[in-house]
Design a protein around this motif. Structure first.
Motif, PDB file in Angstrom:
ATOM      1  N   SER A  28       0.846  -1.182   0.000  1.00 35.07           N
ATOM      2  CA  SER A  28       0.000   0.000   0.000  1.00 35.07           C
ATOM      3  C   SER A  28       0.887   1.239   0.000  1.00 35.07           C
ATOM      4  O   SER A  28       1.971   1.219   0.586  1.00 35.07           O
ATOM      5  CB  SER A  28      -0.905   0.007   1.234  1.00 35.07           C
ATOM      6  N   THR A  29       0.423   2.300  -0.649  1.00 32.20           N
ATOM      7  CA  THR A  29       1.182   3.550  -0.615  1.00 32.20           C
ATOM      8  C   THR A  29       1.151   4.146   0.789  1.00 32.20           C
ATOM      9  O   THR A  29       2.014   4.938   1.135  1.00 32.20           O
ATOM     10  CB  THR A  29       0.634   4.563  -1.633  1.00 32.20           C
ATOM     11  N   GLN A  30       0.165   3.754   1.590  1.00 29.55           N
ATOM     12  CA  GLN A  30       0.088   4.169   2.990  1.00 29.55           C
ATOM     13  C   GLN A  30       0.689   3.042   3.831  1.00 29.55           C
ATOM     14  O   GLN A  30       0.097   1.968   3.953  1.00 29.55           O
ATOM     15  CB  GLN A  30      -1.364   4.433   3.399  1.00 29.55           C
ATOM     16  N   GLN A  65      -6.801   1.884   6.932  1.00 25.42           N
ATOM     17  CA  GLN A  65      -5.817   2.691   7.650  1.00 25.42           C
ATOM     18  C   GLN A  65      -6.295   2.880   9.085  1.00 25.42           C
ATOM     19  O   GLN A  65      -7.500   2.899   9.346  1.00 25.42           O
ATOM     20  CB  GLN A  65      -5.654   4.046   6.976  1.00 25.42           C
ATOM     21  N   GLN A  67      -6.596   5.462  10.906  1.00 18.99           N
ATOM     22  CA  GLN A  67      -7.474   6.623  11.105  1.00 18.99           C
ATOM     23  C   GLN A  67      -8.856   6.435  10.488  1.00 18.99           C
ATOM     24  O   GLN A  67      -9.645   7.375  10.469  1.00 18.99           O
ATOM     25  CB  GLN A  67      -6.817   7.918  10.618  1.00 18.99           C
ATOM     26  N   LYS A  69      -9.863   5.338   7.241  1.00 19.36           N
ATOM     27  CA  LYS A  69     -10.054   5.316   5.796  1.00 19.36           C
ATOM     28  C   LYS A  69      -9.982   3.862   5.321  1.00 19.36           C
ATOM     29  O   LYS A  69      -9.041   3.142   5.640  1.00 19.36           O
ATOM     30  CB  LYS A  69      -8.972   6.149   5.122  1.00 19.36           C
ATOM     31  N   ASP A 109      -3.974   2.175  -2.939  1.00 19.62           N
ATOM     32  CA  ASP A 109      -3.888   3.581  -2.546  1.00 19.62           C
ATOM     33  C   ASP A 109      -5.255   4.002  -2.015  1.00 19.62           C
ATOM     34  O   ASP A 109      -6.173   4.279  -2.788  1.00 19.62           O
ATOM     35  CB  ASP A 109      -3.479   4.444  -3.739  1.00 19.62           C
ATOM     36  N   THR A 110      -5.385   4.035  -0.693  1.00 19.04           N
ATOM     37  CA  THR A 110      -6.683   4.383  -0.098  1.00 19.04           C
ATOM     38  C   THR A 110      -7.023   5.851  -0.304  1.00 19.04           C
ATOM     39  O   THR A 110      -8.194   6.208  -0.380  1.00 19.04           O
ATOM     40  CB  THR A 110      -6.716   4.053   1.413  1.00 19.04           C
ATOM     41  N   GLU A 111      -6.015   6.701  -0.412  1.00 18.94           N
ATOM     42  CA  GLU A 111      -6.269   8.135  -0.605  1.00 18.94           C
ATOM     43  C   GLU A 111      -6.918   8.400  -1.967  1.00 18.94           C
ATOM     44  O   GLU A 111      -7.846   9.191  -2.071  1.00 18.94           O
ATOM     45  CB  GLU A 111      -4.973   8.939  -0.473  1.00 18.94           C
ATOM     46  N   LYS A 112      -6.429   7.739  -2.997  1.00 21.58           N
ATOM     47  CA  LYS A 112      -6.974   7.923  -4.348  1.00 21.58           C
ATOM     48  C   LYS A 112      -8.101   6.937  -4.658  1.00 21.58           C
ATOM     49  O   LYS A 112      -8.770   7.073  -5.671  1.00 21.58           O
ATOM     50  CB  LYS A 112      -5.871   7.785  -5.391  1.00 21.58           C
ATOM     51  N   GLY A 113      -8.270   5.914  -3.820  1.00 22.33           N
ATOM     52  CA  GLY A 113      -9.323   4.921  -4.035  1.00 22.33           C
ATOM     53  C   GLY A 113      -9.061   4.005  -5.215  1.00 22.33           C
ATOM     54  O   GLY A 113      -9.984   3.624  -5.930  1.00 22.33           O
TER      55      GLY A 113
END
Length: 146
Positions: A28-30, A65, A67, A69, A109-113
């Protein structure tokens, strides 16, 4: 007489065993995310996972994540024409089990989905955003698990 069949039988047996699963690298990118795959054995990030080949099934995933997400979806799978040819030549019913397999590399990438995937380390990433229906199906699967 029997010895002439040993080599082809050994080759066919090892081909059948290899066709049953594929190894993939998951990351994952995170860096703090956990990655859970349907039928997977771990949730570490990054990690290697061995998953069975399939013709009709899918691998739902959940990337979470700390937090809160969360990304849900279904892994993109690749069609394996070599397995189809071997199934036709040697054992046609195997086509019900092994026509699709995981790609060797996935990055979430959870930020970009999105989920990125590729065949070789030097390849460019292909990017896929899970469809709403796939995300809902994966969410239902993971929420139903005890």
């Amino acid at each position: 007489m029997l010895s002439q069949f040993k080599t082809p039988l050994l080759l066919l047996s090892s081909l059948a065993l290899c066709a049953c699963s594929a190894v993939t690298q998951l990351s994952s990118t995170q860096s703090d995310a956990t990655i859970t795959i349907k039928e997977g054995k771990h949730s570490g990030n990054p990690r290697s996972e061995t998953l069975k080949t399939t013709s009709f099934g899918n691998y739902e995933f959940k990337v979470e994540q700390p937090q809160g997400k969360v990304l849900y979806g279904v892994l993109p799978l690749k069609f394996n024409g070599g397995y189809l040819a071997a199934d036709i030549l040697f054992f046609a019913p195997a086509a019900f089990f092994n026509l699709r397999e995981v790609y060797p590399y996935y990055e979430f990438d959870t930020e970009k989905g999105v989920v990125r995937y590729k065949n070789k380390p030097q390849d460019s990433w292909l990017e896929y955003a899970p469809l709403a229906a796939e995300s809902e199906r994966a969410k239902a699967y993971f929420n139903a698990k005890p």
